[in-house]
Scaffold this active site. Sequence first.
Site, PDB file in Angstrom:
ATOM      1  N   HIS A 100       0.806  -1.210   0.000  1.00 35.75           N
ATOM      2  CA  HIS A 100       0.000   0.000   0.000  1.00 35.75           C
ATOM      3  C   HIS A 100       0.842   1.264   0.000  1.00 35.75           C
ATOM      4  O   HIS A 100       0.404   2.306  -0.480  1.00 35.75           O
ATOM      5  CB  HIS A 100      -0.943   0.016   1.209  1.00 35.75           C
ATOM      6  CG  HIS A 100      -2.131  -0.868   1.020  1.00 35.75           C
ATOM      7  ND1 HIS A 100      -2.098  -2.207   1.278  1.00 35.75           N
ATOM      8  CD2 HIS A 100      -3.381  -0.608   0.560  1.00 35.75           C
ATOM      9  CE1 HIS A 100      -3.281  -2.732   0.999  1.00 35.75           C
ATOM     10  NE2 HIS A 100      -4.074  -1.797   0.558  1.00 35.75           N
ATOM     11  N   GLY A 101       2.020   1.224   0.557  1.00 32.24           N
ATOM     12  CA  GLY A 101       2.826   2.431   0.565  1.00 32.24           C
ATOM     13  C   GLY A 101       4.169   2.186   1.202  1.00 32.24           C
ATOM     14  O   GLY A 101       4.335   1.276   2.021  1.00 32.24           O
TER      15      GLY A 101
END
Lengths: 477, 344
Positions: free
Chosen positions: A328-329
């Site tokens: 996700h990041g």
Amino acid sequence: MRAMQFDSFTFLGFFALVLAIYNAIPAWSARKWFLLLASYIFYAAWNPPFLLLLIASTTLDWWIAQRIDAATDTRRRKAWIVATLLVNLSVLGYFKYSRFLLDNFAALLGTLGVHYVPAPFDIVLPIGISFYTFHSLSYCLDIYRGKFAPTRSWHDYALYVGFFPQLVAGPIVRFTQMRAQIETPRRTTAAGLGLGLTLLTLGLFEKIVLADSIFAPVADALFNKPQAAGSALAWSGTLAFTGQIFCDFAGYSSCALGAALALGFTLPINFRNPYAAIGFSDFWRRWHISLSSWLRDYLYIGFGGNRHGAWRTYVNLMLTMLIGGLWHGAAWTFVVWGGLHGVYLCIERLIREQLATARWQQNAIVRFGYGLLTLLGVMFAWIWFRASDFSSAWLIQSKLFELSTLRAGIAASGSDQRIAVITLLALIAVHWLFRERDIKQVFTRLHPLLLGLLLAIMLSLIVLSPGENHAFIYFQF
Amino acid sequence: MLSSTSSSDSASAESGGGKPWLIAWLIALCLVAVTLGAVEYRWRGRDYRPTILDSTLLWSVQRDRVYAQSQTPLLLLGASRIAFGVDMNVMRELLPRYLPIMLAVNAHYPLATLRDLAEDENFHGVILCDVDSVGLLREYNEMQREYVQYFHRQWTPSWHAHRLLLNVWQAHALIADPAFSFVASARRWLDGAGEPFHNYIHFHADRNGDLDFSRTDAEAIKHHFADNLKGNIAGMPKRTADEWLSDLAPVSAWAKRINARGGRVIFFQSPTHGLERSTVDRLMPPELYWNRFAATVANSLDAVLEPSLNAFPLPDDSHLDYHDKPAYTRALIDVLVAHGWLQR
């Protein structure tokens, strides 16, 4: 980072034009070429040079998949799959994780007493790279596993990867889900258009009215200045983000499904009333389904799944969720978010293994209580997903438990906080009400009068919620 | 742990026939038209008017135009005084060699934009930069950075097209204004607040604004501005006029950089009167501040010293009423031409 968004006039114009031209072209092959061209224009509207990266990645994986299929000996097949994994993950790693890795390397050296400051560099993350990389990887891995033969058609494969409704934020579609649809002629039908535009309207309603107008201001008030927040804002801001992240992402997915359906394509449902989940494994069967099934099929099972004893199963579960968090990041807060869900799943599995299915587990009150516990656990984890850093997340967490100031804070809370909390409660009630039902079936079975009324309410509220366009949260992934 | 996903194959199979959908959509569109029409009618009946709303996107539409070749770009930088004081139609009419571009931002001083244009080697135009001694304080340097960053990092042709279409919507529909949104109305209702503020600003797609002082209390605004100014400056660290001037070395350098590549920067101080003027003169006397800065740059102009500009009435002590804009703009052009900075 802002690509052509579904909630923009540009997209409405673009989509109307695509729909008209697509249906005016008689030959299926030409219609597919047109859809591919439209998809590339959609992508290039954000940053034209990165279209070359998408085309290069698509072409390379299409070619490697054929080499894997043609290779007769196992070592050669393995060499090709390793090659495509290396290339895809290196590209993803360079754009998404190089800054993160360098910063952590510098911090590690710092603990050893070595002062190292990485040279400043500003890498633009190609929009949708995490999504189209996962498309390509699933295709090559499935070919490697012998699940199906690769397509010989470059433009069929390119359309699978680049199909504009799902290109920048999913759902992460498998080739098996799209192959027949791409190979068999199709066009817009009246019913497909009706349902497609209804889903598009639902998605825009979720994004513009709920996520951006109602939830985002309250969530931003907390997460942008956590130091200034009291306990009441910590609660309302966390609740608001719980609503925002769902409405933002599910809204995007609904738009993607609707746009595809209007063109005659069916994409898999990506959300199934996740805030009515009873248990964390149930939550992941309902939240970002295309990603969770991807992680299950290519990571969890790849690591060995539950085939090597209890201890390895838990390790595999944790690893899968930690990597899912990092997907996700590029930040440790996302790793913590993934880790929390890993811990939830492990505890749940452990308890289930200890307690054989008992009658009390079917008790409605127990199920409701477990559903509430699941929701609280998910909400608690969202703090780590949204917080800008560790200290902010810790601070917000601790403020949730400052119960001495909570009552006064609630009494003094603003109308925006009250609206956000009431809306979230309504959203959760809707999830419970439609817990086992498919949204497409719900719309299809509604009486036209009721459906017309529902559409009118959603459309009116969309128009009556003007403001600056907010980028979809999942565009950054 | 996770379940697999599945997709049914045919859109038409899962959605039945087309007629129910047609009926539903026809009902929906009729209801939407009636609802939105009723809301629009209600607010218009209370003397509200649609207006374009400024944003980073609208600013970027104008920022995109600074590379024009056929005409010399004439950029108007500053905050509200120039944004609401200069009439763009008069500018276009009287200065056909130039392409007037409004980059001023209400309530945001312009130095971040000036720096960006100085660093942009492709820009060769003329800048009329409206800023006073207060606006040159280091605390205000970055006020327009959000706009500059948006333009460089997020602006795309797709957003350009979106903003142009949004302009049409905002120009004609009052309900395009967030003040009349469903959520804003719900909040007002819950808070027991009255109807939205009757805005006296009317904004145009070219980012030029009109102030209609007949729709507001100019006297109250006058005192609000003066109090704000005193409060803001009192809240800043104390520094001498020399320190203030030394902070401005980069500003002079930016102007020189633009001048060196064939452009021109004119630093301009719009007229102010009464309480506003006396407050600024007391806190930052011109002989210690503005005049010394003006001596470091090639082109500067204090409108207070130009009788033709200073003569216009300023209802709130610092802004013109829109009725006076055309005449003021003609006078301003006359002064700029007389100094040899612009050609008709």
